[in-house]
Enzyme design. Sequence first.
Site, short mmCIF file in Angstrom:
data_model
loop_
_atom_site.label_atom_id
_atom_site.label_comp_id
_atom_site.label_asym_id
_atom_site.label_seq_id
_atom_site.Cartn_x
_atom_site.Cartn_y
_atom_site.Cartn_z
N CYS A 112 -10.90 4.44 -7.31
CA CYS A 112 -11.42 3.39 -6.43
C CYS A 112 -11.95 3.96 -5.11
CB CYS A 112 -10.38 2.30 -6.23
SG CYS A 112 -11.16 0.73 -5.76
N HIS A 221 -8.49 0.64 -11.48
CA HIS A 221 -7.12 1.08 -11.16
C HIS A 221 -6.24 1.18 -12.39
CE1 HIS A 221 -7.38 0.77 -6.72
NE2 HIS A 221 -8.36 -0.06 -7.01
N GLU A 223 -3.61 2.91 -12.51
CA GLU A 223 -2.22 3.05 -12.06
C GLU A 223 -1.51 1.71 -11.97
OE1 GLU A 223 -4.82 3.08 -10.17
OE2 GLU A 223 -4.43 2.27 -8.19
N1 LIG Z 1 -12.13 -0.17 0.29
C1 LIG Z 1 -12.94 0.17 -0.84
C2 LIG Z 1 -12.06 0.67 -1.99
C3 LIG Z 1 -11.23 -0.43 -2.54
C4 LIG Z 1 -9.91 -0.04 -3.15
O1 LIG Z 1 -9.51 1.12 -3.24
N2 LIG Z 1 -9.23 -1.09 -3.56
C5 LIG Z 1 -7.86 -1.00 -3.92
C6 LIG Z 1 -7.03 -1.70 -2.87
C7 LIG Z 1 -5.58 -1.59 -3.18
C8 LIG Z 1 -4.76 -1.82 -1.95
O2 LIG Z 1 -4.93 -2.89 -1.33
O3 LIG Z 1 -4.01 -0.91 -1.57
C9 LIG Z 1 -13.78 -1.01 -1.31
O4 LIG Z 1 -13.51 -2.14 -0.88
O5 LIG Z 1 -14.69 -0.77 -2.11
#
Ligand SMILES: N[C@@H](CCC(=O)NCCCC(=O)O)C(=O)O
Length: 257
Positions: A112, A221, A223
């Site tokens: 991501c 994701h 995971e």
């Molecule tokens: N900020 C970026 C990447 C988005 C991302 O990694 N989302 C997972 C979020 C999980 C969490 O809230 O920890 C985008 O918006 O593209």
Amino acid sequence: MKPLIGISCCVKPFGIFATPNHAASDSYIRVVLGPVDGIPVLLPAAGEALVPEILPRLDGLILTGSRSNVCPEYYEGPPHAEGTPEDKARDATTLPLIRAAIAAGLPLLAICRGFQELNVALGGSLNQRVQDLPGRIDHSTPSDQRFAKVRTAKAHNVRLLPGSFLAELSGRTEIPVNSLHNQGVARLAPRLAAEGWAPDGTIEAVRVKDAPGFAYGIQWHPEYDWETDSLSRTLFERFGAAATAWAARRALPQAAE
Ligand SMILES: N[C@@H](CCC(=O)NCCCC(=O)O)C(=O)O
């Protein structure tokens, strides 16, 4: 010997004084202890100086997801809209870390935000809000859905390049994935090959073309659902096998200078 798996941290405010902490989601710790079968090592967002010291001691690297966006100055993009979460400390650490890991051939899985960092680190650019682009679907975390549901729900399919790593791994031409992102690949970095696309054409999976080993990025994701989704689990198992092989090589006596 279990491989040491570096996990990128974000800088986030914690506690009543909102003091900056270096943190990563428990999802990454659990998946490394689970199907990766490694030892998780949290990598603080401590800047580029950390990279040459830590990289030789790792056997694999996971670039994690996070709500913060990669800062546009790294890809000549327009400034973020007011209030967009950023994490400059993380950017200043992960971008050089990615370049060094790829140069070394270290097994790497970018997820991501990590997928977006991979693209930017190698010279690509990002769209900041894919959902605002004509003809694109909303890839973000729907605010009307409980986070738990969004993490495991499948939001759209990804069409896989025939013969690609994920097509071989899944035995399928399309796979359903979750989706929690606003940013997306605009200009693909020259050293990346696209291997998966959302129905609206958004790039969702890439391979590092000249990497000697495991070096992939995915926009979704795995995971979140490896305990119920066999492809997610297998993906981490393959990453773990690559890291374990790296650890075995690292344990061999080094030839005398
Ligand atoms: N900020 C970026 C990447 C988005 C991302 O990694 N989302 C997972 C979020 C999980 C969490 O809230 O920890 C985008 O918006 O593209």
